[in-house]
Design a protein around this motif. Sequence first.
Motif, PDB file in Angstrom:
ATOM      1  N   GLY A 144     -29.562 -12.803  -0.357  1.00 10.83           N
ATOM      2  CA  GLY A 144     -29.549 -12.439  -1.774  1.00 10.83           C
ATOM      3  C   GLY A 144     -30.651 -11.451  -2.138  1.00 10.83           C
ATOM      4  O   GLY A 144     -30.902 -11.185  -3.317  1.00 10.83           O
ATOM      5  N   THR A 145     -31.340 -10.898  -1.140  1.00 10.46           N
ATOM      6  CA  THR A 145     -32.427  -9.937  -1.420  1.00 10.46           C
ATOM      7  C   THR A 145     -31.847  -8.593  -1.851  1.00 10.46           C
ATOM      8  O   THR A 145     -32.450  -7.863  -2.620  1.00 10.46           O
ATOM      9  CB  THR A 145     -33.283  -9.739  -0.155  1.00 10.46           C
ATOM     10  OG1 THR A 145     -33.626 -11.014   0.364  1.00 10.46           O
ATOM     11  CG2 THR A 145     -34.525  -8.928  -0.437  1.00 10.46           C
ATOM     12  N   LEU A 146     -30.666  -8.289  -1.334  1.00 11.95           N
ATOM     13  CA  LEU A 146     -29.953  -7.062  -1.722  1.00 11.95           C
ATOM     14  C   LEU A 146     -28.642  -7.512  -2.374  1.00 11.95           C
ATOM     15  O   LEU A 146     -27.922  -8.357  -1.833  1.00 11.95           O
ATOM     16  CB  LEU A 146     -29.661  -6.202  -0.483  1.00 11.95           C
ATOM     17  CG  LEU A 146     -28.927  -4.891  -0.712  1.00 11.95           C
ATOM     18  CD1 LEU A 146     -29.846  -3.848  -1.375  1.00 11.95           C
ATOM     19  CD2 LEU A 146     -28.401  -4.332   0.621  1.00 11.95           C
ATOM     20  N   SER A 147     -28.350  -6.923  -3.545  1.00  7.86           N
ATOM     21  CA  SER A 147     -27.098  -7.331  -4.221  1.00  7.86           C
ATOM     22  C   SER A 147     -25.917  -6.581  -3.619  1.00  7.86           C
ATOM     23  O   SER A 147     -26.080  -5.455  -3.108  1.00  7.86           O
ATOM     24  CB  SER A 147     -27.204  -6.973  -5.713  1.00  7.86           C
ATOM     25  OG  SER A 147     -27.163  -5.555  -5.843  1.00  7.86           O
ATOM     26  N   PRO A 148     -24.715  -7.176  -3.707  1.00  7.46           N
ATOM     27  CA  PRO A 148     -23.529  -6.445  -3.216  1.00  7.46           C
ATOM     28  C   PRO A 148     -23.363  -5.098  -3.918  1.00  7.46           C
ATOM     29  O   PRO A 148     -23.000  -4.103  -3.289  1.00  7.46           O
ATOM     30  CB  PRO A 148     -22.387  -7.398  -3.550  1.00  7.46           C
ATOM     31  CG  PRO A 148     -23.008  -8.763  -3.578  1.00  7.46           C
ATOM     32  CD  PRO A 148     -24.389  -8.545  -4.105  1.00  7.46           C
ATOM     33  N   GLU A 149     -23.702  -5.042  -5.230  1.00  9.38           N
ATOM     34  CA  GLU A 149     -23.567  -3.757  -5.958  1.00  9.38           C
ATOM     35  C   GLU A 149     -24.479  -2.701  -5.330  1.00  9.38           C
ATOM     36  O   GLU A 149     -24.058  -1.579  -5.077  1.00  9.38           O
ATOM     37  CB  GLU A 149     -23.945  -3.907  -7.443  1.00  9.38           C
ATOM     38  CG  GLU A 149     -23.128  -4.909  -8.242  1.00  9.38           C
ATOM     39  CD  GLU A 149     -23.499  -6.352  -7.878  1.00  9.38           C
ATOM     40  OE1 GLU A 149     -24.710  -6.622  -7.672  1.00  9.38           O
ATOM     41  OE2 GLU A 149     -22.573  -7.186  -7.728  1.00  9.38           O
ATOM     42  N   SER A 150     -25.727  -3.071  -5.071  1.00  6.83           N
ATOM     43  CA  SER A 150     -26.664  -2.088  -4.478  1.00  6.83           C
ATOM     44  C   SER A 150     -26.192  -1.696  -3.078  1.00  6.83           C
ATOM     45  O   SER A 150     -26.262  -0.546  -2.685  1.00  6.83           O
ATOM     46  CB  SER A 150     -28.072  -2.672  -4.385  1.00  6.83           C
ATOM     47  OG  SER A 150     -28.464  -3.184  -5.625  1.00  6.83           O
TER      48      SER A 150
END
Length: 412
Positions: A144-150
């Motif tokens: 969860g450190t990087l969002s799917p959107e990013s």
Amino acid sequence: MQITPDLSRLLNELETLASFSDAPAPAVTRVVFSAQDLAARAYVQKLFSAAALELRTDAVGNTFARWAGTDPNVPAVATGSHTDAVPHAGRYDGTVGVLGGLEAIRALQRSGFRPRRSIELLTFTSEEPTRFGIGCLGSRLLSGTLSPESARQLKDSDGKSLEEALRQAGLDGSLENVRLANQFYHGFVELHIEQGPLLERKGIPIGIVTAIAAPATLRVRIEGSGGHAGAVLMPDRRDAFLAAAEIALAVESVAKATRSADSVATTGVCNVFPGAVNSIPSRAVLEIDVRDTDLARRDVMLSAIRAACEAIGVKRQVRVEVELINADAPAQASPLITEALSASCQALGIEFMSMVSRAYHDSLFLSRIAPTGMIFIPCRNGVSHRPDEYASPEDIKRGVQVLASALAQLAQ
Ligand code: HGY
Ligand code: MN
Ligand code: MN
């Protein structure tokens, strides 16, 4: 419990895995989702299946190979690392943790051990930043450190999006499903080469990692005016590459200025446009890697580099745009893991030392969702990310033994 790794089998598998490369041996180049990376993935997954592990692959290509425990209702214990490799790398970075993790599980299976907690072997997608500019892509999404959107915004240097690359790799799930809940795992242990000289220098075969340094990456775009190399006189030039060169030197000075050995900064990528000998560079792009074990000191370096970019831009009348790709906090290893590791070393009569990891690893992000720790084994002359990277069979064997013993303790 006698844990005896099958060292020759493991060494052969490491040898075979190294053959999946876009560079001639002894170098290894294996960029995420390249044909060689896909072949390497297929190879290791075949080995996982041969060990009767239950296989799962998530939407970003992280793979999970599970040895079912007697109690399926409690969180599993996990281990793993990565099989992708930076250009012209060696054959041990990441692979020792994947194939060594597999051999630790097979050795436990052969010993008759039955885990109460399942033991899961992970292979993370794109630990190296080579293709999409950010490291630990798979473990960032998983934690969860990087969002799917990013993640969907990411593009490679050919302008291909991550989604397009995933589709071409045959991965069509939703990135929203990659995230694992906190405490999904009871604990996570990664076996990895040290990628530094300390263990070899001290003659100590095992490192127990206490913390992982805080990495950050900047991308700097510089816009000058270009022009004809013969016709434009020196006073009239706005040379993007010379501004980039000054920035790269400023990066070095900033790291040295903290007077701490733990501060490091590297300008590892420099692209110059149009790249013709008789054209003044009109554009340049730098990628800068900044790390420190101390978060505040790392952030001081980032601010100083930004200030230098601005000053050089004004002085040279070029446009300088600084983009922050990632700036991560350091990770602390969990006592649950470090105590299991030190108990394993003592039970096996293997000397160890506690140490910091200056390289980042997928463990940096697993530590956000589970008690995490790392085992280091020496690498010759501390060399890594080079074809002459080398870990001895004896050191690999000891690393696998310590890993197997710790997994058995944690899975009881
Ligand atoms: O750059 C690192 O620290 C890791 O090897 N990707
Ligand atoms: Mn690496
Ligand atoms: Mn690595």
